[in-house]
Design an enzyme around this catalytic site. Structure first.
Site, PDB file in Angstrom:
ATOM      1  N   LYS A  98       1.263   4.249  -3.085  1.00  0.00           N
ATOM      2  CA  LYS A  98       1.178   5.705  -2.875  1.00  0.00           C
ATOM      3  C   LYS A  98       2.442   6.399  -3.367  1.00  0.00           C
ATOM      4  O   LYS A  98       2.381   7.475  -3.966  1.00  0.00           O
ATOM      5  CB  LYS A  98       0.933   6.001  -1.391  1.00  0.00           C
TER       6      LYS A  98
ATOM      7  N   ASP B 118       0.833  -1.203   0.000  1.00  0.00           N
ATOM      8  CA  ASP B 118       0.000   0.000   0.000  1.00  0.00           C
ATOM      9  C   ASP B 118       0.872   1.259   0.000  1.00  0.00           C
ATOM     10  O   ASP B 118       0.613   2.211  -0.743  1.00  0.00           O
ATOM     11  CB  ASP B 118      -0.930  -0.006   1.218  1.00  0.00           C
TER      12      ASP B 118
END
Length: 366
Positions: A223, A219
């Site tokens: 980003k 994750d």
């Protein structure tokens, strides 16, 4: 001055989607009075069903959805908005679905602007990434995704503004995960085991339903990739060096049940990392893009307590942006990087930006 009606087609009525509708209903009068904007949700969908609002029935969406939602395909939605001659269309993706992402280009080609909280479109291969942007240019549509990084924090916009004003960004580094921020902020300041803090993070809803998704580092990597591409760096996800926090006996190859009962295995290695670091240092899990060396890394680091990263509290995100003009002193953006309220508010801010742009275009053509 006439009121501008904006038709929001909402995909996803989970935490973020339902909070967004409620925020709009709450502020509808305010938007009408202050901005001359009437935000409407003529179509609301979950993963399989869509509710098509009948004219005059407003703000009763939950009851209406339960009673009247029907199975749908994206083609049905495109056809419906054409039949109804809806203008000023914004498709809002509040899902984590790959299928809806595959529909972005057809939606753009049929008159939709897009606002998304879904990170997938910006982290797929560069061919898709570029094709999406080509279509936005050709059809003169807008695609906003501020909530992809840092929920409601102005990270994407700030980096975009700096880059396209000619500023040379040399490095981006930060804590991009609310769950990992919470875990390491507590682990650094308390005499508690890693597994106990992880269990608290799961119980408080900070992590994904399977916390291995957070601990894998994927994750954070997504980003970081979004921000790298924002400054026109041509990276793929596979270019990122990810130092996962998972252990061989606690990784994705084991069942969720095995993982659940063996979490105490984390305690020893993390305790060693904690006690062997330099004095007055704390552990932080960061994503880092070094533009000069062309390196993208996600890793656990040890930083002095006195630094901005070292002073992080709660589940806050913190992003440092290093540029040529600012030298060694980074621009720091810090605040709540997760939560349905701030994410929905970030999505709403993007919707209103597109509404303002439509208003300007209409004024020019009048």
């Amino acid at each position: 001055m006439s009121t501008l009606r904006i038709n929001v087609i909402l995909f996803g009525i989970g935490n973020v989607g339902s909070t967004l509708i409620n925020q709009v209903i709450e502020s509808q009068k305010f938007f009408l009075e202050k901005r001359n904007i009437d935000l409407r949700f003529p179509i609301i969908t979950n993963s399989t069903l869509a509710f098509f609002e009948k004219e005059g029935v407003k703000n009763q969406w939950e009851a209406n959805f339960a009673q009247s939602a029907i199975p749908f395909r994206i083609e049905d939605i495109i056809e419906y908005v054409k039949e109804q001659q809806f203008e000023n269309l914004i498709a809002v993706d509040a899902t984590a679905s790959s299928e809806i992402v595959n529909s972005y280009i057809p939606l753009i080609q049929n008159g939709f602007n897009i606002v998304t909280a879904n990170k997938k479109a910006n982290t797929l291969d560069l061919n898709f990434y570029n094709e999406l942007r080509e279509n936005l240019k050709v059809f003169d549509k807008t695609f906003l995704y501020e909530t992809n990084v840092g929920a409601g924090l102005p990270v994407v916009q700030t980096i975009n503004d700096l880059h396209f004003s000619g500023e040379k960004i040399t490095k981006i580094r930060g804590v991009f995960s609310g769950s990992l921020s919470y875990i390491f902020n507590r682990f650094s300041s308390e005499e508690t085991t890693f597994s106990k803090i992880l269990a608290d993070a799961e119980k408080n809803g900070y992590t994904e339903p399977d916390s291995r998704e957070d601990l894998s580092g994927n994750d954070v990597a997504r980003k970081l990739l979004i921000l790298a591409r924002e400054i026109e760096q041509k990276f793929e996800f596979s270019d990122i060096k990810i130092a996962s926090l998972l252990l061989p006996e606690l990784n994705e190859q084991h069942s969720k049940a095995q993982y659940a009962i063996n979490k105490t295995l984390f305690d020893k290695p993390f305790n060693i990392a904690k006690i062997t670091q330099a004095q007055n240092h704390v552990l932080r899990y960061v994503g880092e893009l070094d533009v000069i060396t062309q390196k993208l890394e996600v890793k656990l680091i040890s930083v002095p307590k006195s630094t901005a990263l070292g002073q992080l509290k709660g589940a806050d995100n913190l992003i440092e942006i290093y540029t040529k003009s600012y030298g060694e002193i980074p621009i720091v953006i810090q605040g709540a990087g997760a939560g349905k309220e701030v994410t929905a508010r970030g999505v709403l801010t993007d919707i209103l930006k597109i509404a303002d742009k439509i208003k300007i275009q209409e004024a020019v053509f009048q």
